[in-house]
Write a protein that holds these residues in place. Structure first.
Motif, PDB file in Angstrom:
ATOM      1  N   GLN A  95       1.020  -1.206  -0.091  1.00  8.80           N
ATOM      2  CA  GLN A  95      -0.305   0.192   0.195  1.00  8.80           C
ATOM      3  C   GLN A  95       1.755   1.308   0.038  1.00  8.80           C
ATOM      4  O   GLN A  95       0.782   2.213  -0.695  1.00  8.80           O
ATOM      5  CB  GLN A  95      -0.533  -0.407   1.069  1.00  8.80           C
ATOM      6  CG  GLN A  95      -2.097   0.867   1.315  1.00  8.80           C
ATOM      7  CD  GLN A  95      -3.057   0.726   0.279  1.00  8.80           C
ATOM      8  OE1 GLN A  95      -2.770   0.249  -0.493  1.00  8.80           O
ATOM      9  NE2 GLN A  95      -3.922   1.300   0.127  1.00  8.80           N
ATOM     10  N   ARG A 122      -7.363  -1.971   8.216  1.00  7.04           N
ATOM     11  CA  ARG A 122      -7.796  -1.042   8.505  1.00  7.04           C
ATOM     12  C   ARG A 122      -7.582  -0.744   9.845  1.00  7.04           C
ATOM     13  O   ARG A 122      -7.427  -1.263  10.756  1.00  7.04           O
ATOM     14  CB  ARG A 122      -9.696  -1.218   8.365  1.00  7.04           C
ATOM     15  CG  ARG A 122      -9.826  -1.595   7.265  1.00  7.04           C
ATOM     16  CD  ARG A 122     -11.169  -2.305   7.568  1.00  7.04           C
ATOM     17  NE  ARG A 122     -12.573  -0.872   7.496  1.00  7.04           N
ATOM     18  CZ  ARG A 122     -13.518  -0.391   7.982  1.00  7.04           C
ATOM     19  NH1 ARG A 122     -13.618  -1.991   8.510  1.00  7.04           N
ATOM     20  NH2 ARG A 122     -14.154   0.330   8.199  1.00  7.04           N
ATOM     21  N   SER A 138      -1.837  -4.434  -3.719  1.00  2.00           N
ATOM     22  CA  SER A 138      -2.266  -3.781  -3.731  1.00  2.00           C
ATOM     23  C   SER A 138      -2.715  -3.066  -5.429  1.00  2.00           C
ATOM     24  O   SER A 138      -1.702  -3.257  -6.629  1.00  2.00           O
ATOM     25  CB  SER A 138      -1.523  -2.753  -3.319  1.00  2.00           C
ATOM     26  OG  SER A 138      -1.356  -2.223  -1.830  1.00  2.00           O
ATOM     27  N   ASN A 154     -16.265  -0.062  -1.730  1.00  2.00           N
ATOM     28  CA  ASN A 154     -15.751  -1.467  -0.524  1.00  2.00           C
ATOM     29  C   ASN A 154     -17.074  -1.886  -1.252  1.00  2.00           C
ATOM     30  O   ASN A 154     -16.561  -3.366  -0.950  1.00  2.00           O
ATOM     31  CB  ASN A 154     -15.465  -1.330   0.368  1.00  2.00           C
ATOM     32  CG  ASN A 154     -14.370   0.063   0.117  1.00  2.00           C
ATOM     33  OD1 ASN A 154     -13.506  -0.332  -0.109  1.00  2.00           O
ATOM     34  ND2 ASN A 154     -14.208   0.262   2.665  1.00  2.00           N
ATOM     35  N   MET A 157     -16.369  -4.367  -4.186  1.00  2.00           N
ATOM     36  CA  MET A 157     -14.856  -4.818  -4.107  1.00  2.00           C
ATOM     37  C   MET A 157     -15.340  -6.086  -3.129  1.00  2.00           C
ATOM     38  O   MET A 157     -14.340  -7.577  -3.061  1.00  2.00           O
ATOM     39  CB  MET A 157     -13.818  -4.300  -3.564  1.00  2.00           C
ATOM     40  CG  MET A 157     -13.221  -3.713  -5.051  1.00  2.00           C
ATOM     41  SD  MET A 157     -12.623  -3.813  -6.243  1.00  2.00           S
ATOM     42  CE  MET A 157     -14.160  -3.390  -7.474  1.00  2.00           C
ATOM     43  N   ASN A 179     -16.085  -4.379   4.710  1.00  7.70           N
ATOM     44  CA  ASN A 179     -14.526  -5.079   3.791  1.00  7.70           C
ATOM     45  C   ASN A 179     -13.954  -6.507   4.855  1.00  7.70           C
ATOM     46  O   ASN A 179     -11.893  -6.100   4.526  1.00  7.70           O
ATOM     47  CB  ASN A 179     -14.015  -3.784   3.269  1.00  7.70           C
ATOM     48  CG  ASN A 179     -13.682  -3.068   4.040  1.00  7.70           C
ATOM     49  OD1 ASN A 179     -13.894  -2.863   5.357  1.00  7.70           O
ATOM     50  ND2 ASN A 179     -12.602  -2.471   3.743  1.00  7.70           N
ATOM     51  N   PHE A 191      -9.014  -5.812   3.375  1.00  2.00           N
ATOM     52  CA  PHE A 191      -8.414  -5.045   2.186  1.00  2.00           C
ATOM     53  C   PHE A 191      -8.909  -3.426   3.387  1.00  2.00           C
ATOM     54  O   PHE A 191     -10.324  -3.627   3.812  1.00  2.00           O
ATOM     55  CB  PHE A 191      -9.049  -4.972   0.854  1.00  2.00           C
ATOM     56  CG  PHE A 191     -10.631  -5.094   0.303  1.00  2.00           C
ATOM     57  CD1 PHE A 191     -10.865  -3.747   0.430  1.00  2.00           C
ATOM     58  CD2 PHE A 191     -12.046  -5.549   1.225  1.00  2.00           C
ATOM     59  CE1 PHE A 191     -12.642  -3.646   0.172  1.00  2.00           C
ATOM     60  CE2 PHE A 191     -12.492  -5.643   0.871  1.00  2.00           C
ATOM     61  CZ  PHE A 191     -13.349  -4.403   0.266  1.00  2.00           C
ATOM     62  N   THR A 193      -8.740   0.715   2.091  1.00  3.85           N
ATOM     63  CA  THR A 193      -9.271   1.660   0.304  1.00  3.85           C
ATOM     64  C   THR A 193      -8.636   2.680   0.908  1.00  3.85           C
ATOM     65  O   THR A 193      -9.304   3.433   1.892  1.00  3.85           O
ATOM     66  CB  THR A 193     -10.716   1.178   0.017  1.00  3.85           C
ATOM     67  OG1 THR A 193     -10.675  -0.470  -0.407  1.00  3.85           O
ATOM     68  CG2 THR A 193     -10.414   2.375  -1.149  1.00  3.85           C
ATOM     69  N   VAL A 205      -7.589   5.929  -6.373  1.00  4.49           N
ATOM     70  CA  VAL A 205      -8.674   4.523  -5.713  1.00  4.49           C
ATOM     71  C   VAL A 205      -7.019   3.977  -5.274  1.00  4.49           C
ATOM     72  O   VAL A 205      -6.720   3.181  -6.246  1.00  4.49           O
ATOM     73  CB  VAL A 205      -9.751   4.137  -5.622  1.00  4.49           C
ATOM     74  CG1 VAL A 205     -10.061   3.164  -4.373  1.00  4.49           C
ATOM     75  CG2 VAL A 205     -10.492   5.996  -5.833  1.00  4.49           C
ATOM     76  N   CYS A 207      -6.286   0.646  -3.283  1.00 10.11           N
ATOM     77  CA  CYS A 207      -6.904  -1.129  -2.509  1.00 10.11           C
ATOM     78  C   CYS A 207      -6.325  -2.287  -2.059  1.00 10.11           C
ATOM     79  O   CYS A 207      -5.512  -2.934  -2.843  1.00 10.11           O
ATOM     80  CB  CYS A 207      -7.734  -1.139  -3.152  1.00 10.11           C
ATOM     81  SG  CYS A 207      -9.100  -2.159  -2.256  1.00 10.11           S
ATOM     82  N   ILE A 209      -5.299  -5.518  -0.830  1.00 13.86           N
ATOM     83  CA  ILE A 209      -5.562  -6.557  -0.262  1.00 13.86           C
ATOM     84  C   ILE A 209      -4.953  -7.750   0.127  1.00 13.86           C
ATOM     85  O   ILE A 209      -4.051  -7.772  -0.239  1.00 13.86           O
ATOM     86  CB  ILE A 209      -6.445  -7.647  -1.503  1.00 13.86           C
ATOM     87  CG1 ILE A 209      -7.330  -6.072  -2.615  1.00 13.86           C
ATOM     88  CG2 ILE A 209      -7.417  -8.169  -0.815  1.00 13.86           C
ATOM     89  CD1 ILE A 209      -7.466  -6.783  -3.509  1.00 13.86           C
ATOM     90  N   TYR A 256     -15.958  -4.257 -10.484  1.00 13.89           N
ATOM     91  CA  TYR A 256     -14.907  -3.036 -10.704  1.00 13.89           C
ATOM     92  C   TYR A 256     -16.350  -1.883 -11.750  1.00 13.89           C
ATOM     93  O   TYR A 256     -16.526  -0.862 -11.191  1.00 13.89           O
ATOM     94  CB  TYR A 256     -13.778  -2.326 -10.706  1.00 13.89           C
ATOM     95  CG  TYR A 256     -13.541  -1.500 -11.119  1.00 13.89           C
ATOM     96  CD1 TYR A 256     -13.078  -0.544 -10.346  1.00 13.89           C
ATOM     97  CD2 TYR A 256     -12.703  -0.715 -12.677  1.00 13.89           C
ATOM     98  CE1 TYR A 256     -12.694   1.410 -10.539  1.00 13.89           C
ATOM     99  CE2 TYR A 256     -12.659   0.670 -12.588  1.00 13.89           C
ATOM    100  CZ  TYR A 256     -12.443   1.198 -11.764  1.00 13.89           C
ATOM    101  OH  TYR A 256     -11.927   2.664 -12.340  1.00 13.89           O
TER     102      TYR A 256
END
Length: 323
Positions: A95, A122, A138, A154, A157, A179, A191, A193, A205, A207, A209, A256
């Motif tokens: 990330q 998170r 990411s 989110n 996804m 998420n 994940f 975001t 954006v 993201c 994961i 998406y």
């Protein structure tokens, strides 16, 4: 690793299940047959299952557990979602790396690493990202959408990731709003975001994961024994990460495109059915405020409607939920 390792493994992968002569590989790469043999011997030491027979050549029998860009790139490029793909052995955080590469860059791209040494989820929670055990990546996307729709990203996804994991899990895969992905009451994926924007709109954006794929039960210690799981534990077999990556990117691209073109209301019932938060008391944390309550519904905008133990209703756009 030789600078030609990526090319050799890609040639073997593209010609599966046929044998390819060392001479053919050497001619393709303009290197000697001796160099080809050294590279193949090194690939075998790294875990690639390659069969070599005199006068027939070499063939890739099974895709390796290690990520090789020579295989990853053609798999992902087939989905047409990313302009750029980067595969690395180790990084503190995909990330952080993805955000650093935003400078002077307008591409969509994916960063995939064999391990993260400082992975975060998170709320800045540590995420164990051991080498060779999972999928740590990411993605950077460039949706041309209004600010107020990005909170729904989110939710789309989450369904995409859930769909991919379900292909490999014998047990039902569920979503904890907004998420987190669960199997049999334990977390298998999270994940994160983040959005980069200016006064003109959304620039990107990002993201991140993290998916537990091939951990055994013995790989989880401490509190993770009761909280975490992997796809392998729920499939009774080792998961080939390349096949899983291919499925994951396919499902992410599908969701998406849905996010770009359709309102959340079109997937609302599907999301509700996939959710694991109903009919139980939960602890909610939003902006430092904690309360106990129950989830009642998710509206057409993706907002979670909750009633607390004092019979007060809350509408949550983003919150931490604990079972």
């Amino acid at each position: 690793m030789s600078k030609y390792s990526k090319d050799v493994i890609q040639i073997l992968y593209q010609h599966q299940p046929d044998y390819i002569s060392g001479q053919f590989i050497a001619e393709q790469l303009a290197i000697s047959r001796t160099a080809v043999k050294k590279i193949i011997d090194q690939l075998k030491l790294e875990g690639c299952e390659i069969e070599s027979i005199n006068h027939r050549g070499h063939r890739l029998i099974q895709l390796p557990e290690k990520w090789y860009s020579g295989i990853v790139q053609p798999i992902i490029k087939a989905q047409n979602l990313f302009n750029h793909i980067e595969v690395i052995e180790s990084t503190p955080s995909t990330q952080i790396l993805a955000k650093q590469k935003l400078v002077g860059n307008s591409d969509t791209y994916l960063i995939l690493s064999d391990e993260q040494t400082e992975g975060k989820g998170r709320f800045n929670r540590p995420w164990a990202s051991s080498k060779g055990k999972g999928l740590w990546m990411s993605i950077v996307l460039r949706p041309n959408v209004p600010f107020d729709t990005i909170t729904k990203f989110n939710l789309f996804m989450a369904l995409g990731i859930r769909d991919a994991i379900q292909q490999f899990s014998e047990k039902r895969v569920t979503v904890k709003w907004p998420n987190d992905i669960y199997i049999d009451g334990k977390k298998v994926c999270g994940f994160l975001t983040e959005m980069v924007a200016n006064s003109d709109g959304i620039e990107a954006v990002i993201c991140g994961i993290g998916i537990n794929m091939n951990q055994s039960q013995a790989d989880f210690t401490g509190e993770l024994i009761e909280k975490a799981t992997s796809i392998r534990i729920n499939s009774n077999d080792i998961i080939n990460r390349y096949y899983f990556l291919q499925a994951l990117v396919k499902h992410i691209e599908y969701r998406y495109n849905q996010f770009i073109s359709e309102p959340f209301s079109t997937i609302r019932e599907e999301y509700i059915d996939a959710s694991n938060i109903w009919n139980k008391e939960l602890k909610f944390t939003e902006n430092g405020n904690q309360f106990l309550g129950k989830a009642l519904d998710i509206d057409n905008d993706g907002v979670l409607i909750v009633i607390d133990n004092e019979n007060q209703q809350h509408k949550l756009i983003s919150a931490d939920i604990e079972f």
